[in-house]
Scaffold this motif. Structure first.
Motif, PDB file in Angstrom:
ATOM      1  N   TYR A  77       0.849  -1.199   0.000  1.00  0.00           N
ATOM      2  CA  TYR A  77       0.000   0.000   0.000  1.00  0.00           C
ATOM      3  C   TYR A  77       0.884   1.248   0.000  1.00  0.00           C
ATOM      4  O   TYR A  77       1.911   1.297   0.671  1.00  0.00           O
ATOM      5  CB  TYR A  77      -0.878  -0.019   1.254  1.00  0.00           C
ATOM      6  CG  TYR A  77      -1.723   1.219   1.427  1.00  0.00           C
ATOM      7  CD1 TYR A  77      -2.796   1.482   0.580  1.00  0.00           C
ATOM      8  CD2 TYR A  77      -1.447   2.133   2.449  1.00  0.00           C
ATOM      9  CE1 TYR A  77      -3.574   2.617   0.737  1.00  0.00           C
ATOM     10  CE2 TYR A  77      -2.230   3.264   2.612  1.00  0.00           C
ATOM     11  CZ  TYR A  77      -3.289   3.502   1.757  1.00  0.00           C
ATOM     12  OH  TYR A  77      -4.048   4.625   1.911  1.00  0.00           O
ATOM     13  N   THR A  78       0.485   2.239  -0.803  1.00  0.00           N
ATOM     14  CA  THR A  78       1.222   3.502  -0.825  1.00  0.00           C
ATOM     15  C   THR A  78       0.435   4.547  -0.047  1.00  0.00           C
ATOM     16  O   THR A  78      -0.565   5.057  -0.548  1.00  0.00           O
ATOM     17  CB  THR A  78       1.358   4.029  -2.272  1.00  0.00           C
ATOM     18  OG1 THR A  78       1.509   2.917  -3.149  1.00  0.00           O
ATOM     19  CG2 THR A  78       2.505   4.983  -2.413  1.00  0.00           C
TER      20      THR A  78
ATOM     21  N   ASP B 290      -7.742   0.814   9.867  1.00  0.00           N
ATOM     22  CA  ASP B 290      -6.939  -0.077   9.019  1.00  0.00           C
ATOM     23  C   ASP B 290      -6.649  -1.410   9.700  1.00  0.00           C
ATOM     24  O   ASP B 290      -6.676  -2.466   9.063  1.00  0.00           O
ATOM     25  CB  ASP B 290      -5.596   0.583   8.666  1.00  0.00           C
ATOM     26  CG  ASP B 290      -5.713   1.571   7.510  1.00  0.00           C
ATOM     27  OD1 ASP B 290      -6.768   1.602   6.851  1.00  0.00           O
ATOM     28  OD2 ASP B 290      -4.739   2.310   7.274  1.00  0.00           O
TER      29      ASP B 290
ATOM     30  N   TYR C  23     -11.203   2.202  -1.660  1.00  0.00           N
ATOM     31  CA  TYR C  23      -9.997   2.388  -0.845  1.00  0.00           C
ATOM     32  C   TYR C  23      -8.887   1.444  -1.331  1.00  0.00           C
ATOM     33  O   TYR C  23      -9.084   0.220  -1.370  1.00  0.00           O
ATOM     34  CB  TYR C  23     -10.356   2.122   0.609  1.00  0.00           C
ATOM     35  CG  TYR C  23      -9.278   2.382   1.628  1.00  0.00           C
ATOM     36  CD1 TYR C  23      -8.219   3.255   1.389  1.00  0.00           C
ATOM     37  CD2 TYR C  23      -9.337   1.756   2.870  1.00  0.00           C
ATOM     38  CE1 TYR C  23      -7.254   3.486   2.359  1.00  0.00           C
ATOM     39  CE2 TYR C  23      -8.387   1.988   3.842  1.00  0.00           C
ATOM     40  CZ  TYR C  23      -7.337   2.851   3.578  1.00  0.00           C
ATOM     41  OH  TYR C  23      -6.393   3.072   4.540  1.00  0.00           O
ATOM     42  N   SER C  24      -7.731   2.008  -1.678  1.00  0.00           N
ATOM     43  CA  SER C  24      -6.680   1.214  -2.328  1.00  0.00           C
ATOM     44  C   SER C  24      -5.946   0.278  -1.368  1.00  0.00           C
ATOM     45  O   SER C  24      -5.055  -0.459  -1.781  1.00  0.00           O
ATOM     46  CB  SER C  24      -5.684   2.136  -3.042  1.00  0.00           C
ATOM     47  OG  SER C  24      -5.206   3.125  -2.154  1.00  0.00           O
ATOM     48  N   LEU C  25      -6.346   0.285  -0.093  1.00  0.00           N
ATOM     49  CA  LEU C  25      -5.770  -0.708   0.827  1.00  0.00           C
ATOM     50  C   LEU C  25      -6.390  -2.099   0.628  1.00  0.00           C
ATOM     51  O   LEU C  25      -5.724  -3.110   0.850  1.00  0.00           O
ATOM     52  CB  LEU C  25      -5.979  -0.261   2.285  1.00  0.00           C
ATOM     53  CG  LEU C  25      -5.447  -1.221   3.360  1.00  0.00           C
ATOM     54  CD1 LEU C  25      -3.915  -1.285   3.339  1.00  0.00           C
ATOM     55  CD2 LEU C  25      -5.922  -0.813   4.757  1.00  0.00           C
TER      56      LEU C  25
ATOM     57  N   VAL D  46      -4.511  -4.681  -1.350  1.00  0.00           N
ATOM     58  CA  VAL D  46      -3.265  -5.066  -0.672  1.00  0.00           C
ATOM     59  C   VAL D  46      -3.571  -6.063   0.442  1.00  0.00           C
ATOM     60  O   VAL D  46      -2.879  -7.074   0.593  1.00  0.00           O
ATOM     61  CB  VAL D  46      -2.543  -3.814  -0.118  1.00  0.00           C
ATOM     62  CG1 VAL D  46      -1.258  -4.213   0.577  1.00  0.00           C
ATOM     63  CG2 VAL D  46      -2.279  -2.815  -1.233  1.00  0.00           C
TER      64      VAL D  46
END
Ligand code: PMP
Length: 345
Positions: free
Chosen positions: A13-14, A85, A109-111, A114
């Motif tokens: 994750y970024t 998170d 959500y880009s998490l 991941v």
């Protein structure tokens, strides 16, 4: 050598950048521009280093009681996490068999992708429509889903979803549905009631946005007792430190402070949305503390770089669906005026 294959090939994750640049106008990670409640500040001053000799309450009982009171449920319906998170990650460990499928909407959500890659299970991104709305439920293929993450309101688009569709998704998924309400205090409605009515639904909340406590790392989930108990079984013994437990209680007690800041942000959001639209931007209607907007011409990457050169940091998500948009956190009125002045220039 020695590293699990799924970890070797993992694209981590970024997180948004946290540069320490003096005078930077930081509109990239949806933090709150206003300080936390004075009650939080006072409780922080009262904390004695001496007390830190002892481990914190592993059950975070007082904090959970306060959250339960807020939601009109029992403490047994509440789980506290080291940021929401942590709770999302625990869900992938508690609710998915090795071959179970994890699903989410794209973009959201880009998490989530991941977490699915870390869990090393089948994973599926269900595309939103071209207008970033929910597709018809028949095409979602929900019957195979063990764990579904739904961001409500969505990020990075900021769009709210209709209640009947959310409820239908919750009923159609045979596994667990996590309604990620990180931004709900900026939205017209919450779906927390679904987590207290349906056996397979959890709602997660964050202290990082509306409560102005991103640096504290605190979040919670509410939902049916069996799901909450499952999370308790697998969590680290002391996942919430003593300071976060103490300050979290004060933050929850000062609803008026949180509400006033959220309302200010909502007012600023409306004003900035109108100003961007007047400059020719396509601005999605936002129910969150950020705007997702496409500049005329769609050169979001170019504008991102030019703003950066003027010490204004926003967020750009490259990619076919999101690459022509910028996600702009709502800051103070002064910060947003500086942004608008830079865009006009
Ligand atoms: N969910 C969404 C949709 C988010 O955007 C964020 C913030 N990155 C989180 C959860 C995580 O928040 P927290 O700080 O509580 O871990």
């Amino acid at each position: 050598m020695g590293i699990r294959a799924s970890v070797s090939k993992l694209q981590p994750y970024t997180p948004g950048e946290q540069p320490r640049v003096p005078g930077l106008i930081k509109l990239n990670t949806n933090e709150n521009p206003y300080p936390p409640s004075p009650r939080v500040a006072e409780a922080l001053r009262q904390i004695a280093a001496e007390g830190l000799r002892l481990y914190p309450d592993p059950l975070a009982a007082d904090l959970r009681a306060e959250i339960a009171h807020l939601h009109g449920c029992a403490p047994e319906n509440v789980f506290a996490g080291n940021g929401s998170d942590e709770i999302l990650a625990l869900c992938t460990r508690a609710f998915v068999e090795p071959q179970g499928e994890i699903a989410w909407f794209d973009p959201s959500y880009s998490l989530y992708p991941v977490l699915a890659a870390i869990a090393d299970t089948p994973a599926r991104a269900i595309p939103l429509t071209n207008e970033f709305r929910l597709p018809p439920i028949e095409v979602m293929g929900l019957r195979s889903v063990s764990l579904m993450f739904v961001t409500v309101p969505n990020a990075p688009t900021g769009l709210a979803y209709p209640r009947p569709e959310i409820e239908a998704i919750c009923r159609a998924v045979p596994g667990v549905v996590v309604l990620d309400e990180a931004y709900v205090d900026f939205a017209p409605e919450s779906f927390a009631d679904l987590a207290l009515r349906l056996p397979n639904v959890l709602v997660t909340r964050s202290f990082s946005k509306s409560y102005s406590l991103a640096g504290l790392r605190l979040g919670y989930a509410i939902g049916p007792r069996p799901l909450i108990e499952a999370l308790f079984k697998i969590k680290d013994s002391y996942n919430i430190d003593a300071i976060a437990q103490r300050l979290g209680i004060e933050a929850v007690r000062d609803q008026a402070w949180m509400r006033a800041n959220a309302d200010r942000i909502i007012a600023t959001r409306g004003r900035v949305a109108d100003a961007l639209a007047a400059l020719g931007w396509k601005v999605l209607p936002s129910a969150a503390n950020f705007l997702f907007a496409r500049p005329p011409g769609g050169d979001a990457a170019g504008i991102f770089a030019k703003l950066r050169a003027r010490n204004i940091l926003v967020r750009h998500f490259p990619g076919p669906r999101t690459g022509e948009y910028l996600r702009i956190t709502i800051g103070t009125d002064e910060q947003m005026d500086a942004l608008l002045a830079a865009l006009r220039a």
